[in-house]
Enzyme design. Sequence first.
Site, PDB file in Angstrom:
ATOM      1  N   TYR A  10       0.413  -1.273   0.130  1.00 48.48           N
ATOM      2  CA  TYR A  10       0.343   0.379   0.000  1.00 48.48           C
ATOM      3  C   TYR A  10       0.561   1.279   0.140  1.00 48.48           C
ATOM      4  O   TYR A  10       0.740   2.083  -0.650  1.00 48.48           O
ATOM      5  CB  TYR A  10      -0.851  -0.466   1.283  1.00 48.48           C
TER       6      TYR A  10
ATOM      7  N   ASP B  50      -2.836 -18.352   0.949  1.00 47.53           N
ATOM      8  CA  ASP B  50      -3.807 -18.636  -0.007  1.00 47.53           C
ATOM      9  C   ASP B  50      -4.674 -20.537   0.622  1.00 47.53           C
ATOM     10  O   ASP B  50      -6.225 -19.953   1.026  1.00 47.53           O
ATOM     11  CB  ASP B  50      -3.736 -19.795  -1.477  1.00 47.53           C
TER      12      ASP B  50
ATOM     13  N   ASP C   7      -6.331  -6.975   4.367  1.00 51.43           N
ATOM     14  CA  ASP C   7      -7.257  -6.014   3.531  1.00 51.43           C
ATOM     15  C   ASP C   7      -8.164  -7.344   3.147  1.00 51.43           C
ATOM     16  O   ASP C   7      -9.598  -7.212   3.590  1.00 51.43           O
ATOM     17  CB  ASP C   7      -6.824  -5.250   2.372  1.00 51.43           C
TER      18      ASP C   7
HETATM   19  C1  IPM Z   1     -10.324  -1.440   3.778  1.00 50.84           C
HETATM   20  C2  IPM Z   1     -10.788  -0.811   2.260  1.00 50.84           C
HETATM   21  C3  IPM Z   1      -9.337  -0.037   2.177  1.00 50.84           C
HETATM   22  C4  IPM Z   1      -8.009  -0.198   2.226  1.00 50.84           C
HETATM   23  C5  IPM Z   1      -9.789   1.086   1.068  1.00 50.84           C
HETATM   24  C6  IPM Z   1     -10.849   1.709   0.880  1.00 50.84           C
HETATM   25  C7  IPM Z   1      -8.398   1.693   0.423  1.00 50.84           C
HETATM   26  O1  IPM Z   1     -10.865  -1.755   1.988  1.00 50.84           O
HETATM   27  O2  IPM Z   1      -9.812  -0.341   4.763  1.00 50.84           O
HETATM   28  O3  IPM Z   1     -10.761  -2.798   4.396  1.00 50.84           O
HETATM   29  O4  IPM Z   1      -7.846  -1.318   1.232  1.00 50.84           O
HETATM   30  O5  IPM Z   1      -7.895  -0.422   2.884  1.00 50.84           O
HETATM   31 MG    MG Z   2     -10.705  -4.046   2.527  1.00 50.29          MG
END
Ligand code: IPM
Ligand code: MG
Length: 348
Positions: free
Chosen positions: A134, A215, A239
Amino acid sequence: MPGDGVGPEIMREAIGVLDAVAQKYGHKFEYRYAEVGACAIDKYGDPYPAVTDLVCQTSDAVLFGAIGDPKYDDPSMKTRPEQGLLRMRKSMGLYANIRPVEPYPSLYGVSPLKEDRIAGTDFVIIRELTGGLYFGEPRGLSEDGQTAYDMCRYTVEEIRRIADVAFRYAMKRRKKLTLVDKANVLVTSRLWRSTVTEMQAESYPQVALDYMYVDNAAMRLAMSPASFDVVLTENMFGDILSDLGGAIGGSIGMLPSASEGSEHCLFEPIHGSYPQAKGKGIANPIAQVLSVAMMLDDAFDLTEEAKAVRDACKASVENKFSTPDLMPEGGKSTSEVGNYIKQYILNH
Ligand code: IPM
Ligand code: MG
């Protein structure tokens, strides 16, 4: 920060619940509002403007709704609502994302999983939130537009501080920690493994540590979710797996989360802005209200109040006072559910 989509609707209920807590227990909460995401782009041309950052940096806790608007969905756009969320996490140093998955037994029937698989499910995902793919640099698109790249990078220090959070959760719970990674392929995952293994031996010998490739973890979460206690994982895997956690309980509209750093904390539902439901009064406010409960617990040490909020949410579901995601027939509106929860708190 209500944010976008259904954010303002569910936030209204969450603030109403906080007000009910204040009334019942004799507290006073001071609220300040700020914009993040698409609404901040509309107002300031910036998804995380300096005015918002100042409010966040100077508050005892941040309660956040959701981010995202289809009008900014074009991936080629330079300014996107999600950048606001990521910058907010980074600026406040919120490296630990805590996502509990503990479906109500009264909702086992709503789960897409068979009841005997979901029974007893009670785990928490500890997701690293300010590193990995990220945020890694370099990232970009080559000049000819034919190649794109993102960087996954983790330092030992980043791994240690989030692993420490996970170990402490494990100690308070069933003392079982599963590190989810892709150590058969990724160098970063191997650094996670060696670092976490060392920490366990040094400081947390009472915690049973096991390892799982991501996985396989996805499969196991769907097949036997009740076998997990604390799941520790990096940003991207966390995520993905936490949405799976949302599906297990039957509705992603039920899951709260806390994002914590050494100085700041933020509480938000794990679901997104659900633009299709915006303004219809059908969004489930419970994830937002349970985020209030996490805030009362973690930011303000108001354990009894947090429990009152949780009990009220549970009662609303058990008494079939739920939004259409849980009750396609005869579902209640967002504010009806919110009112039920407020009244329950005031009357118990
Ligand atoms: C989450 C969301 C966010 C992320 C997005 C909106 C950027 O999916 O908080 O899980 O990927 O962290
Ligand atoms: Mg998310």
